[in-house]
Design an enzyme around this catalytic site. Structure first.
Site, PDB file in Angstrom:
ATOM      1  N   SER A 143      46.007 -86.982 -59.044  1.00 28.00           N
ATOM      2  CA  SER A 143      47.413 -86.635 -58.762  1.00 28.00           C
ATOM      3  C   SER A 143      48.286 -87.559 -59.601  1.00 28.00           C
ATOM      4  O   SER A 143      47.845 -88.659 -59.985  1.00 28.00           O
ATOM      5  CB  SER A 143      47.720 -86.851 -57.277  1.00 28.00           C
ATOM      6  N   TYR A 156      47.424 -92.459 -49.840  1.00 28.43           N
ATOM      7  CA  TYR A 156      47.147 -91.253 -50.630  1.00 28.43           C
ATOM      8  C   TYR A 156      47.155 -91.607 -52.122  1.00 28.43           C
ATOM      9  O   TYR A 156      46.239 -91.246 -52.859  1.00 28.43           O
ATOM     10  CB  TYR A 156      48.171 -90.157 -50.320  1.00 28.43           C
TER      11      TYR A 156
HETATM   12  P1  NAP Z   1      45.300 -77.131 -50.002  1.00 33.43           P
HETATM   13  O1  NAP Z   1      45.718 -75.740 -50.299  1.00 33.43           O
HETATM   14  O2  NAP Z   1      45.620 -77.731 -48.681  1.00 33.43           O
HETATM   15  O3  NAP Z   1      43.745 -77.209 -50.284  1.00 33.43           O
HETATM   16  C1  NAP Z   1      42.923 -78.236 -49.808  1.00 33.43           C
HETATM   17  C2  NAP Z   1      41.482 -77.731 -49.803  1.00 33.43           C
HETATM   18  O4  NAP Z   1      40.643 -78.780 -49.323  1.00 33.43           O
HETATM   19  C3  NAP Z   1      41.300 -76.535 -48.891  1.00 33.43           C
HETATM   20  O5  NAP Z   1      40.413 -75.622 -49.483  1.00 33.43           O
HETATM   21  C4  NAP Z   1      40.680 -77.144 -47.647  1.00 33.43           C
HETATM   22  O6  NAP Z   1      39.862 -76.164 -47.045  1.00 33.43           O
HETATM   23  C5  NAP Z   1      39.862 -78.266 -48.254  1.00 33.43           C
HETATM   24  N1  NAP Z   1      39.580 -79.310 -47.289  1.00 33.43           N
HETATM   25  C6  NAP Z   1      40.479 -80.021 -46.553  1.00 33.43           C
HETATM   26  N2  NAP Z   1      39.855 -80.853 -45.712  1.00 33.43           N
HETATM   27  C7  NAP Z   1      38.514 -80.669 -45.939  1.00 33.43           C
HETATM   28  C8  NAP Z   1      37.353 -81.222 -45.371  1.00 33.43           C
HETATM   29  N3  NAP Z   1      37.411 -82.158 -44.396  1.00 33.43           N
HETATM   30  N4  NAP Z   1      36.148 -80.798 -45.825  1.00 33.43           N
HETATM   31  C9  NAP Z   1      36.068 -79.853 -46.783  1.00 33.43           C
HETATM   32  N5  NAP Z   1      37.135 -79.295 -47.350  1.00 33.43           N
HETATM   33  C10 NAP Z   1      38.347 -79.685 -46.932  1.00 33.43           C
HETATM   34  O7  NAP Z   1      45.935 -78.133 -51.069  1.00 33.43           O
HETATM   35  P2  NAP Z   1      45.797 -78.206 -52.661  1.00 33.43           P
HETATM   36  O8  NAP Z   1      47.131 -78.570 -53.160  1.00 33.43           O
HETATM   37  O9  NAP Z   1      45.117 -77.023 -53.208  1.00 33.43           O
HETATM   38  O10 NAP Z   1      44.880 -79.500 -52.787  1.00 33.43           O
HETATM   39  C11 NAP Z   1      43.765 -79.571 -53.635  1.00 33.43           C
HETATM   40  C12 NAP Z   1      43.694 -80.939 -54.273  1.00 33.43           C
HETATM   41  O11 NAP Z   1      44.844 -81.120 -55.118  1.00 33.43           O
HETATM   42  C13 NAP Z   1      43.728 -82.115 -53.285  1.00 33.43           C
HETATM   43  O12 NAP Z   1      42.769 -83.072 -53.685  1.00 33.43           O
HETATM   44  C14 NAP Z   1      45.143 -82.696 -53.450  1.00 33.43           C
HETATM   45  O13 NAP Z   1      45.166 -84.058 -53.164  1.00 33.43           O
HETATM   46  C15 NAP Z   1      45.368 -82.408 -54.925  1.00 33.43           C
HETATM   47  N6  NAP Z   1      46.790 -82.395 -55.325  1.00 33.43           N
HETATM   48  C16 NAP Z   1      47.658 -81.521 -54.783  1.00 33.43           C
HETATM   49  C17 NAP Z   1      48.987 -81.544 -55.177  1.00 33.43           C
HETATM   50  C18 NAP Z   1      50.010 -80.611 -54.594  1.00 33.43           C
HETATM   51  O14 NAP Z   1      51.227 -80.862 -54.779  1.00 33.43           O
HETATM   52  N7  NAP Z   1      49.613 -79.534 -53.934  1.00 33.43           N
HETATM   53  C19 NAP Z   1      49.422 -82.458 -56.152  1.00 33.43           C
HETATM   54  C20 NAP Z   1      48.480 -83.342 -56.699  1.00 33.43           C
HETATM   55  C21 NAP Z   1      47.166 -83.297 -56.287  1.00 33.43           C
HETATM   56  P3  NAP Z   1      39.499 -76.054 -45.480  1.00 33.43           P
HETATM   57  O15 NAP Z   1      40.729 -76.354 -44.699  1.00 33.43           O
HETATM   58  O16 NAP Z   1      39.000 -74.655 -45.376  1.00 33.43           O
HETATM   59  O17 NAP Z   1      38.406 -77.054 -45.276  1.00 33.43           O
END
Ligand code: NAP
Length: 273
Positions: A143, A156
């Protein structure tokens, strides 16, 4: 698209929504078979059905809570034993927006388990096989808070700095063994991440929020360009290059038998004169 030749299997964690689900779509369209990992089995199954029908690729799903040691070991076993795996996307993660004084330390620990421990163990599981086969790619979703921890919750930011540092070490240790590693540093991306982190995405200025589709397409373009660190929002790559150069230039001066003169240690310890 329905090709029979596969580019190998991509295992994507956190594939049930957001960034991970877009990776699943794009990697299937690029010719990868998929293993999709997350907790929500219904979402995984529906994504798998759509991708199989759209692309003809083989898509398996694995229900796993990556904060659970037993579930994590199951996914590690897959990475160790399935020799068809050519790509690991360490994507599952969650964040928080509140500062230390308003945060629950147990939730911080759970975040470390998912954002740090899981990608560490999965990377350790997959790398020996990649090395013995002389090829393999690891995409690590970090991130921008890895380099700007003041923007959101500090733990985080720390977890994402870990991912970036691990990626640097993977490039350093494994590039000459045919292994590619890419850290992706998304800025704000329109996913459910923000609801879980405690600040709905619509509360952010629209001009700083990228769609998950654009973010993943840019990140994969960065991978194709051979980047080891990709910041999809950063307009001028030279800014990152200068930042990295400053870090590497300091490297030779970071360890010394003699404390830096500004600390005046000899004088304070009475050894001067
Ligand atoms: P998201 O839509 O909330 O996706 C998170 C994913 O992780 C979901 O598929 C969720 O699936 C899974 N997950 C959560 N807890 C878990 C657990 N205990 N075991 C297994 N799987 C789990 O958010 P996203 O934005 O796509 O996030 C993906 C990555 O991008 C993360 O690492 C986040 O830190 C990073 N990121 C996001 C942003 C942003 O602004 N969105 C910015 C920078 C980095 P289930 O709930 O089905 O388990």
């Amino acid at each position: 698209m329905n090709t029979t030749e596969t580019k190998g299997i991509a295992l994507i964690t956190g594939a049930s929504s957001g960034i991970g689900a877009v990776y699943a779509d794009r990697l299937a369209k690029r010719g990868h078979d998929l293993i999709l990992v997350a907790r929500n089995v219904d979402r995984l199954a529906s994504l798998a059905r759509r991708l199989t029908s759209d692309t003809g690729r083989n898509v398996e799903t694995v229900q796993a809570d990556l904060t659970s040691p037993a579930d994590l070991r199951r996914v590690e076993d897959i990475l160790r034993t399935n020799t068809g795996i050519s790509l690991l996307v360490n994507n599952a993660g969650f964040g928080a927006t509140k500062p230390l004084l308003a945060s629950d330390v147990d939730q911080m620990e759970e975040m470390i388990r998912l954002n740090v421990n899981a990608p560490t163990r999965l990377t350790y599981a997959v790398v020996p096989g990649f090395v013995s086969r002389g090829r393999g790619t690891i995409i690590n979703i970090s991130s921008i808070v890895a380099i700007a921890p003041e923007r959101l919750n500090g733990v985080y930011g720390g977890t994402k700095a870990f991912v970036l540092a691990l990626n640097h070490s993977l490039v350093h240790e494994l590039a000459d063994k045919g292994i590619r590693a890419q850290a992706v540093l998304p800025g704000a991306t329109a996913t459910e991440f923000w609801d879980i982190a405690g600040k709905p995405v619509h509360q952010l200025p629209a001009e700083i929020v990228m769609s998950a589709d654009d973010m993943v397409d840019a990140a994969l373009a960065g991978l194709d360009l051979g980047e080891t660190v990709t910041i999809p929002s950063l307009p001028d790559q030279a800014e990152w290059d200068r930042y990295e150069m400053a870090r590497r230039t300091m490297n030779g001066k970071l360890s010394s038998a003699i404390p830096a003169p500004r600390y005046d240690v000899r004088q304070h310890s009475g050894l001067s004169m």
